[in-house]
Each structure stands twice: as structure tokens, then as C-alpha cells.
Design a protein around this motif. Structure first.
Motif, short mmCIF file in Angstrom:
data_model
loop_
_atom_site.label_atom_id
_atom_site.label_comp_id
_atom_site.label_asym_id
_atom_site.label_seq_id
_atom_site.Cartn_x
_atom_site.Cartn_y
_atom_site.Cartn_z
N VAL A 41 0.85 -1.20 0.00
CA VAL A 41 0.00 0.00 0.00
C VAL A 41 0.88 1.25 0.00
O VAL A 41 0.67 2.17 -0.79
N GLU A 42 1.89 1.27 0.88
CA GLU A 42 2.81 2.42 0.96
C GLU A 42 3.63 2.59 -0.31
O GLU A 42 3.81 3.69 -0.81
N ILE A 43 4.13 1.49 -0.85
CA ILE A 43 4.99 1.54 -2.03
C ILE A 43 4.23 1.99 -3.28
O ILE A 43 4.69 2.85 -4.03
N PHE A 44 3.04 1.39 -3.49
CA PHE A 44 2.30 1.69 -4.73
C PHE A 44 1.34 2.87 -4.59
O PHE A 44 0.76 3.31 -5.57
N LYS A 45 1.16 3.35 -3.35
CA LYS A 45 0.26 4.48 -3.09
C LYS A 45 -1.15 4.23 -3.64
O LYS A 45 -1.74 5.09 -4.29
N VAL A 46 -1.66 3.03 -3.38
CA VAL A 46 -3.04 2.70 -3.73
C VAL A 46 -3.71 2.08 -2.50
O VAL A 46 -3.03 1.74 -1.54
N SER A 47 -5.02 1.95 -2.55
CA SER A 47 -5.77 1.47 -1.39
C SER A 47 -5.47 0.00 -1.07
O SER A 47 -5.06 -0.78 -1.94
N GLN A 48 -5.70 -0.34 0.18
CA GLN A 48 -5.50 -1.72 0.63
C GLN A 48 -6.40 -2.70 -0.15
O GLN A 48 -5.92 -3.75 -0.58
N PRO A 49 -7.69 -2.36 -0.42
CA PRO A 49 -8.51 -3.29 -1.21
C PRO A 49 -7.96 -3.51 -2.63
O PRO A 49 -8.02 -4.62 -3.15
N ALA A 50 -7.40 -2.45 -3.23
CA ALA A 50 -6.82 -2.58 -4.58
C ALA A 50 -5.61 -3.51 -4.56
O ALA A 50 -5.46 -4.39 -5.42
N ILE A 51 -4.75 -3.36 -3.54
CA ILE A 51 -3.57 -4.23 -3.40
C ILE A 51 -4.02 -5.67 -3.16
O ILE A 51 -3.51 -6.59 -3.79
N SER A 52 -5.00 -5.85 -2.29
CA SER A 52 -5.50 -7.20 -1.99
C SER A 52 -6.04 -7.87 -3.24
O SER A 52 -5.86 -9.08 -3.43
N GLN A 53 -6.69 -7.11 -4.10
CA GLN A 53 -7.21 -7.63 -5.37
C GLN A 53 -6.07 -8.12 -6.27
O GLN A 53 -6.15 -9.20 -6.85
N HIS A 54 -5.01 -7.33 -6.38
CA HIS A 54 -3.84 -7.72 -7.19
C HIS A 54 -3.23 -9.01 -6.64
O HIS A 54 -2.96 -9.95 -7.39
N VAL A 55 -3.03 -9.05 -5.32
CA VAL A 55 -2.41 -10.22 -4.68
C VAL A 55 -3.30 -11.45 -4.87
O VAL A 55 -2.81 -12.54 -5.16
N ARG A 56 -4.62 -11.27 -4.73
CA ARG A 56 -5.54 -12.40 -4.88
C ARG A 56 -5.44 -13.02 -6.28
O ARG A 56 -5.41 -14.23 -6.43
N LYS A 57 -5.33 -12.17 -7.30
CA LYS A 57 -5.22 -12.67 -8.67
C LYS A 57 -3.93 -13.47 -8.85
O LYS A 57 -3.92 -14.51 -9.51
N LEU A 58 -2.85 -13.01 -8.24
CA LEU A 58 -1.57 -13.74 -8.32
C LEU A 58 -1.63 -15.04 -7.52
O LEU A 58 -1.05 -16.05 -7.91
N LYS A 59 -2.38 -15.01 -6.40
CA LYS A 59 -2.56 -16.23 -5.59
C LYS A 59 -3.42 -17.25 -6.33
O LYS A 59 -3.15 -18.44 -6.29
N ASP A 60 -4.46 -16.76 -7.02
CA ASP A 60 -5.38 -17.65 -7.73
C ASP A 60 -4.68 -18.51 -8.79
O ASP A 60 -5.10 -19.63 -9.05
N VAL A 61 -3.62 -17.97 -9.41
CA VAL A 61 -2.88 -18.76 -10.41
C VAL A 61 -1.68 -19.46 -9.79
O VAL A 61 -0.89 -20.08 -10.49
#
Length: 114
Positions: A41-61
């Protein structure tokens, strides 16, 4: 014949996911360090839900895995993934991203997730 179609399908899915600059950068970062969502969140300066969404997609594969440390969830590259070597062969061509972590530390924003 059917298995090769699955491989192409999976590869296309991974390439599509890595077509996003944030996810591609996350994977490169995870190649050298594990991270907490708060750090992303700090590094990319985006919301926690947005980061969680990115991580979830990477986890899903199967490219990213999570480990719980107390209240923290730490994300790391899943080196056991059947796609790991393929992804690593791509991200090895990217510039090292460790400076982002160093900047966080200098700003006193590195989370100690122990």
C-alpha cells in the motif's frame, strides 16, 4: 493434445496478469523479499482493497502464497508453482526493485511484521 491446450491457456492467463504494471512489479519485488499488504500500500500508493485484489489474482494462479505471522499476512513468491520457472525467466530481465523497500525504511514506513 488436451494438455498442451491447458498449458497455452494457463500461460495466456499468466501473461495477461503480468500485463499489469503493478502485478509485474509485485512479482519482481517478491523475488527478493516477502511483503505485507501494508508495505505494498505504501509503495504503490493505492488502497488496501486494490492491493488485496492484485495479490488475490496472483494467488489464484498459484504464483504467490501467504503465511500468517500473528495478525500479519506475509506474501511471498510460490517457488513450488509449476509456473515459477516460466515467470522467473521473465522477471529476471526486469530491474531490481529493492530500492522501493529501502525508500520505505528511510521514511520509517517499513512494517515490522514479526
Amino acid at each position: 493434445m488436451e494438455t498442451s491446450m491447458m498449458e497455452i491457456e494457463k500461460t495466456a492467463t499468466i501473461l495477461k496478469l503480468l500485463g499489469d504494471k503493478t502485478r509485474l512489479t509485485m512479482l519482481k519485488m517478491l523475488d527478493t523479499h516477502d511483503y505485507c499488504v501494508c508495505e505494498f500500500v505504501e509503495i504503490f500508493k493505492v488502497s488496501q482493497p486494490a492491493i488485496s485484489q492484485h495479490v488475490r489474482k496472483l494467488k489464484d494462479v498459484g504464483l504467490v502464497k501467504e503465511t500468517r505471522r500473528g495478525q500479519w499476512i506475509i506474501y511471498s513468491l510460490n517457488r513450488e508453482s509449476d509456473s515459477f520457472h516460466f515467470v522467473q525467466s521473465l522477471i529476471q530481465h526486469l530491474p531490481n526493485q529493492d530500492f522501493k523497500l529501502q525508500e520505505l525504511e528511510e521514511q520509517g514506513l517499513r512494517i515490522s511484521c514479526n
